[in-house]
Write an enzyme that holds these catalytic residues in place. Structure first.
Site, PDB file in Angstrom:
ATOM      1  N   ASP A 108      18.458  52.734  14.609  1.00  0.00           N
ATOM      2  CA  ASP A 108      19.693  52.767  14.535  1.00  0.00           C
ATOM      3  C   ASP A 108      20.103  54.160  14.172  1.00  0.00           C
ATOM      4  O   ASP A 108      19.542  54.975  13.356  1.00  0.00           O
ATOM      5  CB  ASP A 108      20.394  51.953  13.394  1.00  0.00           C
ATOM      6  CG  ASP A 108      21.512  51.173  13.802  1.00  0.00           C
ATOM      7  OD1 ASP A 108      22.253  51.884  14.641  1.00  0.00           O
ATOM      8  OD2 ASP A 108      22.217  50.330  13.247  1.00  0.00           O
ATOM      9  N   HIS A 156      25.121  60.395  18.598  1.00  0.00           N
ATOM     10  CA  HIS A 156      25.352  59.320  17.367  1.00  0.00           C
ATOM     11  C   HIS A 156      24.052  58.447  17.484  1.00  0.00           C
ATOM     12  O   HIS A 156      24.120  57.482  16.647  1.00  0.00           O
ATOM     13  CB  HIS A 156      26.363  58.470  17.826  1.00  0.00           C
ATOM     14  CG  HIS A 156      27.862  59.206  17.514  1.00  0.00           C
ATOM     15  ND1 HIS A 156      28.611  59.198  16.444  1.00  0.00           N
ATOM     16  CD2 HIS A 156      28.304  60.221  18.427  1.00  0.00           C
ATOM     17  CE1 HIS A 156      29.450  60.041  16.646  1.00  0.00           C
ATOM     18  NE2 HIS A 156      29.577  60.788  17.340  1.00  0.00           N
TER      19      HIS A 156
HETATM   20  C1  G6P Z   1      27.743  52.416  18.457  1.00  0.00           C
HETATM   21  C2  G6P Z   1      26.660  53.460  18.878  1.00  0.00           C
HETATM   22  C3  G6P Z   1      27.210  54.642  19.303  1.00  0.00           C
HETATM   23  C4  G6P Z   1      28.063  54.264  20.875  1.00  0.00           C
HETATM   24  C5  G6P Z   1      29.181  53.419  20.442  1.00  0.00           C
HETATM   25  C6  G6P Z   1      29.768  52.854  21.757  1.00  0.00           C
HETATM   26  O1  G6P Z   1      28.597  52.909  17.761  1.00  0.00           O
HETATM   27  O2  G6P Z   1      26.149  53.794  17.565  1.00  0.00           O
HETATM   28  O3  G6P Z   1      26.235  55.654  19.677  1.00  0.00           O
HETATM   29  O4  G6P Z   1      28.603  55.547  21.381  1.00  0.00           O
HETATM   30  O5  G6P Z   1      28.596  52.169  19.890  1.00  0.00           O
HETATM   31  O6  G6P Z   1      30.050  51.582  21.745  1.00  0.00           O
HETATM   32  P1  G6P Z   1      30.471  50.869  23.308  1.00  0.00           P
HETATM   33  O7  G6P Z   1      31.155  49.701  22.662  1.00  0.00           O
HETATM   34  O8  G6P Z   1      31.502  51.969  23.811  1.00  0.00           O
HETATM   35  O9  G6P Z   1      29.318  50.654  23.957  1.00  0.00           O
END
Ligand code: G6P
Length: 481
Positions: free
Chosen positions: A402, A177
């Site tokens: 991003d 992602h």
């Molecule tokens: C965003 C990023 C993702 C990630 C997610 C997790 O959406 O683009 O790559 O997996 O955040 O967030 P967290 O709150 O679990 O750190």
């Protein structure tokens, strides 16, 4: 010996990500509450078709004692198809705050705060092994396991080893992602080979954009010496398919929300507050990759160079709390407050009250004097999010890097055909810039460029706004999740 439960299950889809679709939170009374995590991963995957054999595996987000976990398990499974993989608190900390968010996150976003230590790497390996072992135990012949994101890059290979061991035929997919950086940058990581080999345990690997996929394939050759063709990486007897599949949103959920009378009322009231002003909107997690200070600096520069906008242009910036144990994010929060205070002191007429309710606060701030910057450090419920998107003249996404950025698509989905057709002002370094060609794009490392892009959006003719919006809208409605 075979687990009898496994024999009765039909093959299905097992999604695996660091977080489940819901995070477990402890209330002040000591019970548990389930919240939707912030961030694009959970939003982007929430539309997956959840058949009878669908499960979503992830870490609950906090340590839950085994006896209490039993009660949670059935709620998680029945209501959310979720399966919790509990982790010891210290191990989760080294994995999540350590290797994932102090090493991989800054590395993949070309940020200088990258750090590496062996203890974090060992924790990362252990957590990936715990996930792989659990999946290997639960998988049945014919399952598809779809692993997500940088937290679990070793799982595909670990799982493949299990698969060979137990002779189960499972298909493994991996989706990243975040951006995948250029090879010259990726090789800074002392364990870059192990990570690549881990991901290459998959049958298929997906990225948001063609440039991330290109970087990944080139890295497989330059670091591991594998041959590549157009969309394949060759590993001796096996080949791995590399695919570009930008994640989408569910635009209909925004259209449905916009049709609700209560939402129309809120949106009209917000527009009424700002009837003689233009509204710039930002919605971001509190993260140093989002270019947040630069947004306030760009607004300040614009007001100083084009004073005709003083009193007529406001920035509403929602900052969703995120990764609060990361030092850089804590510093960022004070920097933002300082910059907002300075801008408001320099150009605003003071506004005093704060309300708990997000929209009441904005409506109040807007009507009482002039406050160029309104910072809201809060999670935003869906109806308020859609109201803000709908009422804004411009949505500003200023990420220095991003993976995709779903805020950009959500804004487009929330602009109604017959209304003002807001302009998306989008960083060139967000993955969404490869798809949303109707946006006004800028280089977030250059403040003058950002000010030019904002000026262009503010002074654009109605027909240009309409044709740009239409270009973006086509992509958003065709590329649903
Ligand atoms: C965003 C990023 C993702 C990630 C997610 C997790 O959406 O683009 O790559 O997996 O955040 O967030 P967290 O709150 O679990 O750190």
């Amino acid at each position: 010996t075979a687990n009898p439960k496994q024999l009765v299950r039909d093959p299905g889809l097992l999604v695996v990500s660091n977080r489940m679709p819901v995070s477990v939170k402890r209330t002040a009374e000591g019970s548990y509450r389930l919240d939707k995590p912030s961030g694009g991963l959970v939003t982007g995957l929430s539309g997956i078709d959840k058949g009878a054999s669908f499960s979503w595996y992830g870490w609950p987000g906090l340590p839950v004692p085994e006896e209490e976990l039993q009660d949670l398990r059935s709620v998680l499974k029945e209501q959310h198809h979720a399966v919790a993989i509990p982790l010891d608190d210290d191990l989760a900390d080294l994995h999540y705050n350590g290797f994932c968010n102090s090493t991989l996150w800054p590395l993949f976003h070309y940020e200088g705060c990258f750090s590496y230590n062996r203890g974090d790497w060992e924790a990362y390996q252990r957590v990936n092994q715990i996930f792989a072992d659990r999946l290997a135990a639960d998988c049945v012949d014919g399952d598809v396991v779809w692993v997500h994101d940088y937290h679990l890059m070793l799982v595909p290979e670990m799982l493949r080893k299990h698969g060979l061991l137990f002779n189960k035929k499972i298909t493994i997919g991996f989706f990243l992602h975040t951006p995948f950086p250029a090879g010259d940058h990726f090789k800074i990581l002392p364990t870059c080979k192990e990570l690549l080999a881990g991901v290459l345990g998959s049958d298929m690997i997906g990225f948001h954009t063609a440039s991330y996929a290109k970087n990944f394939k080139a890295t497989c050759t330059s670091i591991l010496g594998h041959k590549i063709s157009h969309s394949k990486v060759f590993l001796g007897k096996r080949s791995v398919h590399v695919k570009v599949s930008p994640i989408g949103i569910d635009p209909d959920s925004f259209t449905r929300e916009l049709a609700k009378p209560e939402l129309r009322r809120l949106s009209d009231s917000l527009r009424d507050t700002y009837k003689d002003k233009r509204v710039l909107l930002g919605i971001d997690r509190l993260d140093y990759i989002k270019g947040l200070p630069r947004k306030i600096e760009a607004l300040t520069q614009l007001l100083s160079q084009q004073p005709e906008w003083i009193g007529r242009l406001v920035l509403i910036q929602v900052v969703v709390p995120s990764r609060q144990d990361i030092g850089e994010n804590q510093e960022l929060f004070s920097t933002l407050n300082r910059l907002a205070d300075e801008a408001n002191r320099q150009y605003g007429k003071s506004v005093s009250a704060t309300y708990h309710d997000l929209l009441t606060h904005i409506i109040f701030s807007g009507s009482d004097g002039y406050q160029p910057v309104t910072l809201l450090h809060s999670n935003v419920p869906f109806n308020e999010l859609v109201t803000l998107y709908n009422a804004a003249d411009i949505c500003l996404v200023a990420s220095t890097r991003d993976g995709m950025n779903l805020v950009a698509s959500e804004y487009v989905a929330s602009q109604q055909e017959h209304e003002r057709k807001g302009v998306l002002v989008l960083s060139k370094f967000a993955g969404a810039a490869e798809q949303l060609a109707g946006s006004v794009q800028f280089n977030p490392w250059c403040l003058d460029d950002m000010v030019d892009a904002l000026t262009k959006a503010l002074t654009m003719s109605e027909s240009e706004r309409a044709s740009r919006h239409e270009q973006n809208r086509k992509f958003v409605v065709q590329n649903t999740r």
